[in-house]
Design an enzyme around this catalytic site. Structure first.
Site, PDB file in Angstrom:
ATOM      1  N   ARG A  15      19.005  -8.650-109.079  1.00 38.43           N
ATOM      2  CA  ARG A  15      17.402  -8.611-108.973  1.00 38.43           C
ATOM      3  C   ARG A  15      16.859  -7.501-109.885  1.00 38.43           C
ATOM      4  O   ARG A  15      15.936  -6.878-109.478  1.00 38.43           O
ATOM      5  CB  ARG A  15      16.949  -8.579-107.463  1.00 38.43           C
ATOM      6  CG  ARG A  15      17.140  -9.840-106.977  1.00 38.43           C
ATOM      7  CD  ARG A  15      16.535  -9.604-105.516  1.00 38.43           C
ATOM      8  NE  ARG A  15      17.088  -8.631-104.807  1.00 38.43           N
ATOM      9  CZ  ARG A  15      16.571  -8.063-103.679  1.00 38.43           C
ATOM     10  NH1 ARG A  15      15.423  -8.612-103.448  1.00 38.43           N
ATOM     11  NH2 ARG A  15      17.445  -7.177-102.823  1.00 38.43           N
ATOM     12  N   ILE A 430      -0.980 -14.881 -87.856  1.00 32.54           N
ATOM     13  CA  ILE A 430      -0.019 -15.915 -88.012  1.00 32.54           C
ATOM     14  C   ILE A 430       1.318 -15.801 -87.744  1.00 32.54           C
ATOM     15  O   ILE A 430       2.529 -16.415 -87.569  1.00 32.54           O
ATOM     16  CB  ILE A 430      -0.228 -16.289 -89.271  1.00 32.54           C
ATOM     17  CG1 ILE A 430      -1.543 -16.739 -89.888  1.00 32.54           C
ATOM     18  CG2 ILE A 430       0.812 -17.414 -89.799  1.00 32.54           C
ATOM     19  CD1 ILE A 430      -2.121 -17.807 -89.012  1.00 32.54           C
ATOM     20  N   CYS A 515      11.686 -12.803-104.335  1.00 33.78           N
ATOM     21  CA  CYS A 515      12.735 -13.845-104.206  1.00 33.78           C
ATOM     22  C   CYS A 515      12.936 -14.168-102.814  1.00 33.78           C
ATOM     23  O   CYS A 515      12.616 -13.515-101.909  1.00 33.78           O
ATOM     24  CB  CYS A 515      13.997 -12.961-104.862  1.00 33.78           C
ATOM     25  SG  CYS A 515      13.813 -12.445-106.386  1.00 33.78           S
ATOM     26  N   HIS A 640       1.857 -23.717 -87.997  1.00 24.50           N
ATOM     27  CA  HIS A 640       1.149 -23.175 -88.915  1.00 24.50           C
ATOM     28  C   HIS A 640       1.601 -23.673 -90.202  1.00 24.50           C
ATOM     29  O   HIS A 640       2.859 -23.983 -90.661  1.00 24.50           O
ATOM     30  CB  HIS A 640       1.459 -21.636 -89.046  1.00 24.50           C
ATOM     31  CG  HIS A 640       0.964 -20.963 -90.344  1.00 24.50           C
ATOM     32  ND1 HIS A 640      -0.065 -20.755 -90.843  1.00 24.50           N
ATOM     33  CD2 HIS A 640       1.778 -20.413 -91.301  1.00 24.50           C
ATOM     34  CE1 HIS A 640      -0.237 -20.171 -92.171  1.00 24.50           C
ATOM     35  NE2 HIS A 640       1.101 -19.905 -92.530  1.00 24.50           N
ATOM     36  N   CYS A 642       0.778 -23.916 -94.569  1.00 29.00           N
ATOM     37  CA  CYS A 642       0.021 -22.901 -95.713  1.00 29.00           C
ATOM     38  C   CYS A 642       0.466 -23.634 -97.150  1.00 29.00           C
ATOM     39  O   CYS A 642       1.320 -24.171 -97.535  1.00 29.00           O
ATOM     40  CB  CYS A 642       0.434 -21.493 -95.615  1.00 29.00           C
ATOM     41  SG  CYS A 642       2.127 -21.196 -95.874  1.00 29.00           S
ATOM     42  N   HIS A 693      -3.475 -13.241 -99.591  1.00 24.14           N
ATOM     43  CA  HIS A 693      -2.549 -13.019-100.790  1.00 24.14           C
ATOM     44  C   HIS A 693      -3.129 -11.961-101.531  1.00 24.14           C
ATOM     45  O   HIS A 693      -2.555 -11.652-102.532  1.00 24.14           O
ATOM     46  CB  HIS A 693      -2.427 -14.291-101.551  1.00 24.14           C
ATOM     47  CG  HIS A 693      -1.908 -15.247-100.689  1.00 24.14           C
ATOM     48  ND1 HIS A 693      -2.572 -16.351-100.036  1.00 24.14           N
ATOM     49  CD2 HIS A 693      -0.539 -15.906-100.431  1.00 24.14           C
ATOM     50  CE1 HIS A 693      -1.790 -17.230 -99.482  1.00 24.14           C
ATOM     51  NE2 HIS A 693      -0.655 -16.745 -99.580  1.00 24.14           N
TER      52      HIS A 693
END
Ligand code: 39S
Ligand code: ZN
EC number: 2.1.1.14
Length: 757
Positions: A15, A430, A515, A640, A642, A693
């Site tokens: 990564r 959530i 990731c 939930h 999304c 977000h």
């Protein structure tokens, strides 16, 4: 026959790209240092493909954030709000992730992001302005050609095709695809530049060719192909389709007048005969026979039969061997795995291993790989770990009653209200709370053996306790434990279920620097012991308010794992559902009165062709119901969802029959709610009242407005108050302020919106 690749993973085996990006964003790494890491990665990937012996090697498959965003930038599609940002790299990242810079007086939100077809990769949605002018900036594409050539690699640049690009873009003031005629000249211009550089092939990705297309979209394809085909100075063009069959769009591709067609023969092997029958003699065929979406070792004998059929029909010179799609969706290298289950390991191939398979299939038989493969596949077919009698007999014994709650929703709601005595617009979250660097570091230390299991456990308990105290202080009605013990909402369950293996480095890009490490679901699934009960029980012991149990649903575990390909997904999903059903029962028995079973990926799993929807929705909804219907009426089941457009699957959502549904809607708030209202969605629903977000803290006014809007279309008594997703990617200070405002908004709504009756 040529050996080819449609795209290499970009993130790096360790990564490296993620770390460099995050370093740059936190101002610890200069742009030059970031670019050096990026350049190193590109070279490493080119060399890997060169060493594997590939004939066509992609360039421009690398991206600092996302290839759709790169394409937008190369066409000059930069919305006005970003144009004030001078530095191109800062502007690029502002489009990708927004930019808040108090000193510079900047506060621009990011472009929208959404799922790339039915994958867990998210692309940035290009945003066209009214009167959009397109201007070509080919610098990235051309620079990567030069960079590859320095290594002795003659690249095949990858370009997002014009129709796919516009179909996936959005335009507030109209239909983006109607801009096609304005965009096409840029491809001419780009082609001319590539020809001038001596490029002989480009790869034009047109995955939208596997979707159901309307007449306007079909005619757009016909026009685009005609224009590109007629272009006087152009490289040879390979039109790449993937993720499904061309079906009724095969004629469009075959008549394109372009030079080669790539088809996905892993998802849709049945299309080969049609393709061979209809491909014109001037076109070559790229056969995607190595799975770019999954990690299983290719059955070389079966793949070779497909390749041979193509060769018999077209001749060797017209056949290219390829992965089914870009390798973006698989991890980089199996060889770096040290702890992977030894048996399962022989069944797998990551990107590097897949390149060797492609080479073997395109060349004279590599006998050792072939023999090794046969042995591994035979081992996989006969391994007792893939088929367990107790799991199979239980799946066979499932009865219709197991899919239904004891009573209908109104009766359950009455009993639940009696039990929980919740106010109107109950407030909750959530599930996850900030996964801070501390939490990640503690887990890393425990995994590395630097702290003991007891120390790690004590650390997590302290985090959980603090989280509950904070939720009480904020004044939430229904609490969660915070999910600090979880690395990821799917991997965590994979680690505890029988039938899964997991990797140390099997990272796959989800978006930008983020990731996931999907667990490998290789065999029959069962639950050896409770997975979450101890955490929920501990958390409930710390508070008198209701504590929601927190599970990931069967469809989402399926969707976000690398799933066995030796039986239908529906069967695997049913096994997952049974394992979760036991967990739900154990939570209930431990006194947990509310249990949330998350299904954020249920929409993403929807097949790309409408014809296939009913079958999928049938088994997906059944799996959820099987997992959740074993509880008493008084136990409240939450779910939930999304990250998706749910308008086209409302009936399925209603059929899931969860008592409470929390759903992301802060971006297309009212549209979604109108859909639910029109559909008369019967059960309780918590439309997210703020967007998690972004680090922005919303005001109580904004959220009260949202609640008021929701109460205008749905029944006030039906509504819950919650953010639109988990809070794991946020920081504590934003979270606390935002939740205080949210609770305040609910209080106001209780006064102003209480039903008069
Ligand atoms: N599977 C999945 N898919 C999903 C989502 C999701 O939550 N899960 N959410 C949606 C959006 N996608 C997302 C995907 C990833 C992340 C995310 O935050 N990923 C993390 C990794 C999460 C993780 O697995 N963390 C591990 C490993 C963390 C890690 O990198 N540890 C370091 C050390 C940590 C340190 O010392 O600070 C290391 O191993 O090197 C853990 O917590 O244990 C990241 O990229 O940073 C968020 C959203 C859609 N798809
Ligand atoms: Zn979510």
């Amino acid at each position: 026959m040529l050996a080819t690749c449609l795209g290499h993973p970009r993130i790096g085996v360790a990564r490296e790209l993620k770390k460099a990006l995050e370093g740059h964003w936190s101002k610890k790494l200069s742009s030059a240092e970031l670019e050096a890491v990026a350049s190193q990665l590109r070279r490493r990937h080119w060399l890997a493909m060169k060493e594997a012996g590939l004939d066509h090697i992609p360039s421009n498959d690398f991206s600092l954030y996302d290839h759709m965003l790169d394409a937008a930038v190369s066409f000059g599609i930069v919305p006005a709000r970003y144009r004030g940002i001078r530095d191109p790299l800062a502007r690029y990242f502002a489009m990708a992730r927004g930019l808040q810079d108090r000193e510079a007086g900047l506060d621009v939100p990011a472009l929208e992001m959404t799922k790339w077809f039915d994958t867990n990769y998210h692309y940035i949605v290009p945003e066209l302005e009214p009167g959009q002018v397109f201007t070509l900036d080919a610098s990235k594409i051309l620079a990567e050609v030069d960079e590859a050539r320095l290594l002795g690699v003659e690249p095949r640049p990858v370009l997002v095709g014009p129709v796919t690009f516009l179909m996936l873009a959005k335009m507030e003031s109209g239909i983006a695809l109607e801009q096609l005629d304005a965009l096409l000249p840029l491809y001419d211009e780009l082609f001319a530049k590539l020809v001038a550089k001596g490029i002989s092939w480009v790869q034009l990705d047109e995955p939208c060719l596997v979707l159901d297309l309307d007449d306007a979209q079909k005619s757009a394809y016909a026009r685009a192909f005609e224009r590109l085909g007629a272009c006087t100075s152009r490289p040879r063009v390979l039109v790449a389709t993937y993720f499904g069959a061309l079906g009724d769009n095969l004629g469009l591709a075959a008549r394109s007048g372009l030079d080669a067609l790539h088809v996905d023969l892993v998802r849709a092997p049945e299309q080969l005969d049609d393709v061979l029958a209809r491909i014109p003699s001037a076109m070559a065929l790229s056969v995607g026979v190595v799975d770019g979406r999954n990690v299983w070792r290719t059955d070389l004998d079966a793949a070779e039969r497909l390749v041979e059929r193509a060769v018999r029909a077209l001749g060797e010179a017209r056949v290219l061997v390829a992965p089914s799609c870009s390798l973006l969706h698989v991890p980089v290298d199996l060889d770096v795995e040290r702890k992977l289950d030894g048996e399962v390991r022989t069944w797998l191939a990551f990107a590097k291993q897949k390149l060797a398979e492609i080479r073997a299939l395109a060349g004279t038989a590599d006998t050792s790989l072939r023999l090794e493969t046969r042995k591994a596949l035979e081992g996989r077919r006969s391994s007792p770990r893939t088929r367990r009698t107790h799991v199979r007999s239980r799946a066979l014994a499932v009865s219709p009653a197991m899919f239904q709650r004891a009573s209908h929703f109104p009766e359950r709601a009455r009993k639940q209200q009696q039990r929980f005595q919740l106010p109107l617009f109950p407030t909750t979250t959530i599930g996850s709370f900030p996964q801070t660097g501390d939490v990640r570091a503690a887990r890393a230390a425990w995994r590395a053996g630097r702290v003991t299991a007891d120390e790690y456990q004590a650390f997590l308990e302290a985090e959980t306790r603090r989280c509950i105290e904070r939720q009480e202080a904020v004044g939430l009605d229904v609490l969660v434990h915070g999910e600090f013990e979880r690395n990821d909402m799917v991997e965590y369950f994979g680690e505890q279920l029988e039938g899964f293996a997991f990797t140390e480095n099997g990272w796959v890009q989800s978006y930008g620097s983020r990731c996931v490490k999907p667990p490998v679901l290789f065999g029959d699934v069962s639950r050896p012991r409770p997975m979450t009960v101890a955490w929920s029980r501990y958390a409930q012991s710390l508070t008198t308010r209701p504590m929601k149990g927190m599970l990931t649903g069967p469809v989402t575990i399926l969707q976000w794992s690398f799933v066995r390909d030796d039986q239908p997904r529906s069967e695997t999903c049913l096994q997952l559902a049974l394992a979760l059903r036991d967990e739900v029962a154990d939570l209930e028995a431990a006194g947990i009165g509310m249990i949330q079973v998350d299904e954020p990926a249920i929409r993403e799993g929807l097949p790309l062709r409408r014809r296939d929807w009913p079958a999928y929705l049938g088994w997906a909804v059944e799996a959820f119901k099987l997992a959740t219907s074993g509880v008493a009426d008084e136990t409240q089941v939450h779910t939930h969802m999304c990250y998706s457009e749910f308008g086209d699957m409302l009936e399925a959502i209603a059929n899931m029959d969860a008592d409470v549904l929390s759903i992301e809607s802060s971006r297309s708030n009212m549209e979604l709610l109108h859909d639910f209202a029109r559909f008369r969605y019967p059960n309780a629903i918590g439309p997210g009242v703020y967007d998690i977000h972004s680090p922005r803290v919303p005001t109580a006014d904004e959220m009260a407005d949202r609640l008021e809007g929701a109460a205008g279309v749905l029944r006030a008594g039906q509504l819950w108050t919650n953010p639109d997703c988990g809070l794991k990617t946020r920081g504590w200070s934003e979270v606390e302020s935002a939740l205080r405002h949210m609770v305040e908004a609910a209080h106001r709504a209780r006064i102003s919106l209480a039903p008069s009756s």
